[in-house]
Design an enzyme around this catalytic site. Structure first.
Site, PDB file in Angstrom:
ATOM      1  N   ASP A 169       1.227  -2.246   4.810  1.00  0.00           N
ATOM      2  CA  ASP A 169       0.960  -0.862   5.406  1.00  0.00           C
ATOM      3  C   ASP A 169      -0.501  -0.627   5.074  1.00  0.00           C
ATOM      4  O   ASP A 169      -0.610   0.519   4.419  1.00  0.00           O
ATOM      5  CB  ASP A 169       1.790   0.085   5.052  1.00  0.00           C
ATOM      6  N   GLU A 207      -0.412   0.304  -5.399  1.00  0.00           N
ATOM      7  CA  GLU A 207      -1.360   1.285  -5.081  1.00  0.00           C
ATOM      8  C   GLU A 207      -2.679   1.446  -5.748  1.00  0.00           C
ATOM      9  O   GLU A 207      -2.441   1.451  -7.004  1.00  0.00           O
ATOM     10  CB  GLU A 207      -0.523   2.658  -4.907  1.00  0.00           C
ATOM     11  N   HIS A 229       0.787  -1.105   0.085  1.00  0.00           N
ATOM     12  CA  HIS A 229       0.059  -0.223  -0.044  1.00  0.00           C
ATOM     13  C   HIS A 229       0.868   1.164   0.037  1.00  0.00           C
ATOM     14  O   HIS A 229       1.154   1.783   1.129  1.00  0.00           O
ATOM     15  CB  HIS A 229      -1.061  -0.165   1.243  1.00  0.00           C
ATOM     16  N   ALA A 281      -3.471  -4.802  -3.355  1.00  0.00           N
ATOM     17  CA  ALA A 281      -2.377  -5.418  -2.519  1.00  0.00           C
ATOM     18  C   ALA A 281      -2.462  -6.878  -2.267  1.00  0.00           C
ATOM     19  O   ALA A 281      -1.529  -7.651  -2.277  1.00  0.00           O
ATOM     20  CB  ALA A 281      -2.345  -4.791  -1.282  1.00  0.00           C
ATOM     21  N   SER A 309       7.506   5.690   2.433  1.00  0.00           N
ATOM     22  CA  SER A 309       8.584   4.674   2.233  1.00  0.00           C
ATOM     23  C   SER A 309       8.886   4.388   0.951  1.00  0.00           C
ATOM     24  O   SER A 309      10.000   3.817   0.617  1.00  0.00           O
ATOM     25  CB  SER A 309       7.521   3.441   2.909  1.00  0.00           C
TER      26      SER A 309
END
Length: 256
Positions: A158, A113, A42, A138, A95
């Site tokens: 995440d 994403e 994510h 995801a 990240s």
């Protein structure tokens, strides 16, 4: 559900925890010349402006990254320096850009994403980085893309936890990837709320004997997230020390 946008929360206390630990682990994994793979489920948009309308609306960075000093020469400090040299002093890397800043030519990055706006921004942020950017679910994509080559690697799970069942789904995904790709460390971030739903996630990951790191901080306006957690399956040797360094760097942000 595709409503979550991290621009409102970039650089907050949870980001300090998650990103500082991520940077330390990436530095640990790249000590040797052997290549590593990085997978993120994510990814968000990858790059944020702390003076943007969204960030200013919540002001969360003021209680997070803006409180941190003395990052020179640290993994997260190196990532921030590189990103801000290119994008300006108010830039904050998510990240994906932290990983891109710290990884090398022999390493690989794959990012997922689903949010259309976030995905477009992520592609712009990662342009020229060599990262593979996927607009896909995801939970489907992580299974399809693993194991990666090089086999030594790090996975960051995440999710936004907008839905109650996401805690259980994240744990199940972590365990599935662990069985498919045992050479990789798998790090799952989770929020700590009064409802305590993260207990379901930790229970679901128990078989993998995760290394757990939790920090607490004052909830914004006295409600909402009051802490940040990371559960790491297959943590690399030296991860305990790396996490301790990360938390010490962000110490002003966290309650003792």
């Amino acid at each position: 559900m595709l409503s979550y946008q991290h621009a409102y929360h970039a650089g907050n206390a949870a980001d300090v925890h998650k990103h500082f630990v991520l940077a330390e682990l990436l530095r640990l994994l790249t000590k040797k010349d052997r290549g590593v793979s990085y997978l993120e489920t994510h990814a968000g948009r990858g790059l944020y402006d702390l003076t943007s309308e969204e960030a200013q609306k919540t002001g969360e960075a003021a209680l997070g990254i803006d409180r941190v000093e003395g990052l020179e020469g640290t993994p997260i400090g190196d990532a921030l320096e590189q990103v801000r040299a290119q994008h300006g002093e108010t830039a904050y890397p998510g990240s994906p850009l932290i990983a891109s800043s710290l990884l090398r030519e022999q390493d690989k990055i794959a990012l997922m994403e689903m949010h259309p706006q976030e995905h477009r921004a992520l592609r712009r942020a990662m342009k020229g980085s060599g990262a593979a950017v996927h607009n896909r679910d995801a939970y489907e994509g992580a299974k399809a893309l693993t194991p990666m080559d090089p086999r030594r690697g790090l996975v960051l799970i995440d999710p936004p936890y907008e839905l109650k069942d996401e805690y259980g789904r994240a744990a199940k995904l972590a365990m599935t990837i662990h069985k498919r790709w045992p050479e990789a460390a798998i790090m799952v971030w989770y929020p700590i709320l009064d409802a305590g739903r993260h207990a379901e996630l930790l229970s679901g990951m128990a078989e993998g004997e995760p290394l757990v790191s939790e920090v607490s901080f004052p909830p914004k306006d006295g409600r909402g997230m009051k802490g940040s957690g990371l559960a790491i399956i297959g943590a690399p040797y030296g991860a305990d020390e790396a996490i301790a360094r990360a938390i010490a760097l962000g110490g002003r942000v966290f309650r003792p």
